[in-house]
Design a protein around this motif. Structure first.
Motif, short mmCIF file in Angstrom:
data_model
loop_
_atom_site.label_atom_id
_atom_site.label_comp_id
_atom_site.label_asym_id
_atom_site.label_seq_id
_atom_site.Cartn_x
_atom_site.Cartn_y
_atom_site.Cartn_z
N THR A 141 -11.20 4.91 12.87
CA THR A 141 -11.17 3.80 12.46
C THR A 141 -10.97 3.61 11.08
OG1 THR A 141 -12.41 3.10 14.49
CG2 THR A 141 -12.47 1.64 12.36
N LYS A 142 -11.86 4.54 10.34
CA LYS A 142 -11.74 4.64 8.90
C LYS A 142 -10.34 5.30 8.31
CE LYS A 142 -13.93 7.08 4.97
NZ LYS A 142 -12.74 6.98 4.26
N LYS A 143 -9.80 6.34 9.02
CA LYS A 143 -8.58 6.69 8.76
C LYS A 143 -7.43 5.60 9.10
CE LYS A 143 -5.07 10.29 9.53
NZ LYS A 143 -4.22 9.60 8.77
N HIS A 144 -7.71 5.03 9.94
CA HIS A 144 -6.76 3.72 10.40
C HIS A 144 -6.83 2.97 9.03
CE1 HIS A 144 -4.38 0.46 12.50
NE2 HIS A 144 -5.46 0.03 12.36
N LYS A 145 -8.02 2.41 8.76
CA LYS A 145 -8.35 1.73 7.60
C LYS A 145 -7.75 2.11 6.43
CE LYS A 145 -12.28 -1.09 9.48
NZ LYS A 145 -13.73 -1.18 9.27
N ASP A 146 -7.81 3.45 6.13
CA ASP A 146 -7.37 4.04 4.92
C ASP A 146 -5.80 4.11 4.93
OD1 ASP A 146 -9.83 4.65 4.11
OD2 ASP A 146 -9.78 6.62 4.43
N ASP A 147 -5.13 4.37 6.05
CA ASP A 147 -3.77 4.28 6.42
C ASP A 147 -3.07 3.02 6.04
OD1 ASP A 147 -3.85 7.03 6.86
OD2 ASP A 147 -3.55 6.67 8.94
N ILE A 148 -3.91 1.99 6.44
CA ILE A 148 -3.47 0.48 6.42
C ILE A 148 -3.34 0.07 4.62
CG2 ILE A 148 -3.97 -1.85 6.73
CD1 ILE A 148 -4.66 -1.19 9.57
N GLU A 149 -4.49 0.68 4.33
CA GLU A 149 -4.59 0.36 2.68
C GLU A 149 -3.59 0.92 1.91
OE1 GLU A 149 -5.80 -1.20 -0.77
OE2 GLU A 149 -6.70 -1.79 1.06
N ALA A 150 -3.36 2.23 2.17
CA ALA A 150 -2.31 3.14 1.57
C ALA A 150 -0.66 2.36 1.80
CB ALA A 150 -1.97 4.58 1.91
N ILE A 151 -0.44 1.81 3.13
CA ILE A 151 0.61 1.07 3.29
C ILE A 151 0.51 -0.16 2.55
CG2 ILE A 151 1.91 0.07 5.12
CD1 ILE A 151 1.08 1.96 7.14
N ASN A 152 -0.33 -0.73 2.57
CA ASN A 152 -0.39 -2.01 1.92
C ASN A 152 -0.13 -1.70 0.23
OD1 ASN A 152 -0.58 -3.97 3.92
ND2 ASN A 152 -3.13 -3.84 3.70
N GLN A 153 -0.63 -0.71 -0.29
CA GLN A 153 -0.37 -0.51 -1.69
C GLN A 153 1.05 -0.01 -2.00
OE1 GLN A 153 -3.03 2.64 -2.54
NE2 GLN A 153 -4.93 1.21 -2.69
N ARG A 154 1.66 0.51 -1.02
CA ARG A 154 3.01 0.98 -1.08
C ARG A 154 3.92 -0.47 -0.76
NH1 ARG A 154 4.99 5.78 2.38
NH2 ARG A 154 6.41 5.78 0.73
N LEU A 155 3.62 -1.17 -0.09
CA LEU A 155 4.16 -2.56 0.28
C LEU A 155 4.16 -3.46 -1.34
CD1 LEU A 155 3.51 -3.30 3.78
CD2 LEU A 155 5.68 -2.75 2.68
N THR A 156 3.19 -3.36 -1.83
CA THR A 156 2.88 -4.16 -2.77
C THR A 156 3.91 -3.49 -3.82
OG1 THR A 156 0.61 -4.74 -2.38
CG2 THR A 156 1.33 -4.88 -4.72
N LYS A 157 3.93 -2.08 -4.32
CA LYS A 157 4.63 -1.51 -5.19
C LYS A 157 6.18 -1.90 -4.98
CE LYS A 157 1.98 2.36 -6.45
NZ LYS A 157 1.90 3.89 -6.53
N LEU A 158 6.63 -1.74 -3.62
CA LEU A 158 7.95 -2.05 -3.26
C LEU A 158 8.17 -3.74 -3.35
CD1 LEU A 158 10.62 -0.99 -1.77
CD2 LEU A 158 9.68 -1.75 0.27
N GLU A 159 7.51 -4.76 -3.21
CA GLU A 159 7.54 -5.80 -3.30
C GLU A 159 7.78 -6.02 -5.00
OE1 GLU A 159 4.33 -7.76 -1.68
OE2 GLU A 159 5.22 -8.26 0.02
N LYS A 160 7.08 -5.56 -5.81
CA LYS A 160 7.16 -5.82 -7.13
C LYS A 160 8.15 -5.17 -7.62
CE LYS A 160 2.29 -5.47 -8.53
NZ LYS A 160 1.24 -4.54 -8.96
N ALA A 161 8.93 -4.13 -7.06
CA ALA A 161 10.37 -3.46 -7.60
C ALA A 161 11.31 -4.36 -7.03
CB ALA A 161 10.33 -2.05 -6.96
N VAL A 162 11.36 -4.93 -5.92
CA VAL A 162 12.46 -5.50 -5.28
C VAL A 162 12.50 -6.86 -5.62
CG1 VAL A 162 13.45 -6.18 -3.01
CG2 VAL A 162 12.67 -3.92 -3.08
N PHE A 163 11.49 -7.63 -5.66
CA PHE A 163 11.33 -9.18 -5.76
C PHE A 163 11.05 -9.37 -7.44
CE2 PHE A 163 10.64 -8.98 -1.32
CZ PHE A 163 11.58 -9.33 -1.08
#
Length: 143
Positions: free
Chosen positions: A88-110
């Motif tokens: 569960t902790k790894k899952h939450k950490d993975d989701i947090e890492a993906i959300n951080q990458r998505l935020t960076k991608l959104e900033k770059a694209v939009f």
């Protein structure tokens, strides 16, 4: 006190009748019959007690076996709970890492943040590139 009983024992008698016969019968075949029936009843009761002890022992063994398996299962459950918590902790950490990458991608694209891209100005083309090649030797137009 009772006097001696001169009647004869016929058929099966109860435990109480056996006790009375032993106390009040004259010595002889009636006394022997009363004592014999008493011992027969005692042996029957002893056999039933022995069977109950055996059944109790079997049930106690089964009970202890079940308790042992329940303890093993409980230990396994505690072990699995630790694994579930770690996953569960790894899952939450993975989701947090993906959300951080998505935020960076959104900033770059939009265009939000340091990677802002201006889409209103069309990109400039390079006239001398005729083909884009992904291998290590790109071919240019004049070559």
């Amino acid at each position: 006190m009772y006097g001696d009983d001169d009647t004869h024992i016929t058929g099966q008698i109860t435990s109480a009748q056996i006790a009375e016969a032993i106390r009040h019968k004259k010595y002889g075949r009636d006394m022997r019959e009363a004592i014999a029936q008493g011992f027969e009843q005692f042996i029957g009761i002893l056999g039933r007690v022995s069977n109950l002890e055996s059944e109790y022992s079997d049930l106690l063994s089964k009970y202890n076996d079940i308790i042992g398996r329940l303890n093993d299962d409980e230990n396994e459950i505690h072990s699995l709970q630790g694994d579930v918590n770690a996953l569960t902790k790894k899952h939450k950490d993975d989701i947090e890492a993906i959300n951080q990458r998505l935020t960076k991608l959104e900033k770059a694209v939009f265009g939000y943040g340091e990677y802002e891209v201006n889409y209103e100005t069309p990109p400039q083309t390079i006239d001398h590139v005729s083909e884009i090649n992904t291998d290590s030797n790109p071919k240019l137009k004049g070559e």
